[in-house]
Motif scaffolding. Structure first.
Motif, PDB file in Angstrom:
ATOM      1  N   PRO A  88      -6.706   5.768  -3.235  1.00 42.65           N
ATOM      2  CA  PRO A  88      -7.069   3.773  -2.650  1.00 42.65           C
ATOM      3  C   PRO A  88      -8.107   2.552  -3.461  1.00 42.65           C
ATOM      4  O   PRO A  88      -7.441   1.752  -4.327  1.00 42.65           O
ATOM      5  N   ASP A  89      -9.065   3.761  -5.023  1.00 39.50           N
ATOM      6  CA  ASP A  89      -9.868   2.681  -5.344  1.00 39.50           C
ATOM      7  C   ASP A  89      -8.908   1.845  -6.365  1.00 39.50           C
ATOM      8  O   ASP A  89      -9.132   0.979  -6.799  1.00 39.50           O
TER       9      ASP A  89
ATOM     10  N   MET B 121       0.892  -1.089   0.181  1.00 42.17           N
ATOM     11  CA  MET B 121       0.085  -0.001  -0.320  1.00 42.17           C
ATOM     12  C   MET B 121       0.713   1.037  -0.035  1.00 42.17           C
ATOM     13  O   MET B 121       0.400   2.570  -0.860  1.00 42.17           O
ATOM     14  N   ARG B 122       1.827   1.267   0.637  1.00 47.12           N
ATOM     15  CA  ARG B 122       2.485   2.597   0.849  1.00 47.12           C
ATOM     16  C   ARG B 122       3.483   2.943  -0.973  1.00 47.12           C
ATOM     17  O   ARG B 122       3.483   4.113  -0.895  1.00 47.12           O
TER      18      ARG B 122
ATOM     19  N   ALA C 173      -8.468  -1.891  -7.731  1.00 38.91           N
ATOM     20  CA  ALA C 173      -9.035  -2.249  -8.621  1.00 38.91           C
ATOM     21  C   ALA C 173      -8.327  -2.627  -9.333  1.00 38.91           C
ATOM     22  O   ALA C 173      -8.575  -3.169  -9.992  1.00 38.91           O
ATOM     23  N   LEU C 174      -6.621  -2.715  -9.207  1.00 36.02           N
ATOM     24  CA  LEU C 174      -5.819  -3.224  -9.951  1.00 36.02           C
ATOM     25  C   LEU C 174      -5.350  -4.790  -9.660  1.00 36.02           C
ATOM     26  O   LEU C 174      -5.360  -5.698  -8.676  1.00 36.02           O
ATOM     27  N   THR C 175      -5.123  -5.352 -10.711  1.00 37.96           N
ATOM     28  CA  THR C 175      -4.441  -6.652 -10.230  1.00 37.96           C
ATOM     29  C   THR C 175      -2.970  -6.321 -10.730  1.00 37.96           C
ATOM     30  O   THR C 175      -1.915  -6.319 -10.535  1.00 37.96           O
TER      31      THR C 175
END
Length: 69
Positions: A21-22, A10-11, A26-28
């Motif tokens: 964030p969305d 996440m960082r 949403a990324l694979t």
């Protein structure tokens, strides 16, 4: 089973890549890995790489460089 370091991912995604964030969620995994790049191919941009980049994207006099002066 490999455990993922979600705080680190996440960082990198949110701070390092500047993703919302969305968009991050949403990324694979394949898309995220592509955005991170191939670590074996990272390194300094040497003169041959710079020459290839300049040849692909040459400067032209009629382009707006963002300067109004």
């Amino acid at each position: 089973m490999t455990r993922l370091d979600w705080p680190a991912l996440m960082r990198v995604g949110l701070r390092g890549l500047g993703l919302q964030p969305d968009v991050f969620w949403a990324l694979t995994p394949a898309e995220f890995q592509t955005m991170l790049g191939d670590p074996s191919k990272s390194g300094p941009l040497l003169s041959t790489g710079l020459e290839a980049l300049m040849a692909s994207y040459p400067d032209t006099e009629d382009e707006d460089d963002g300067n109004d002066g």
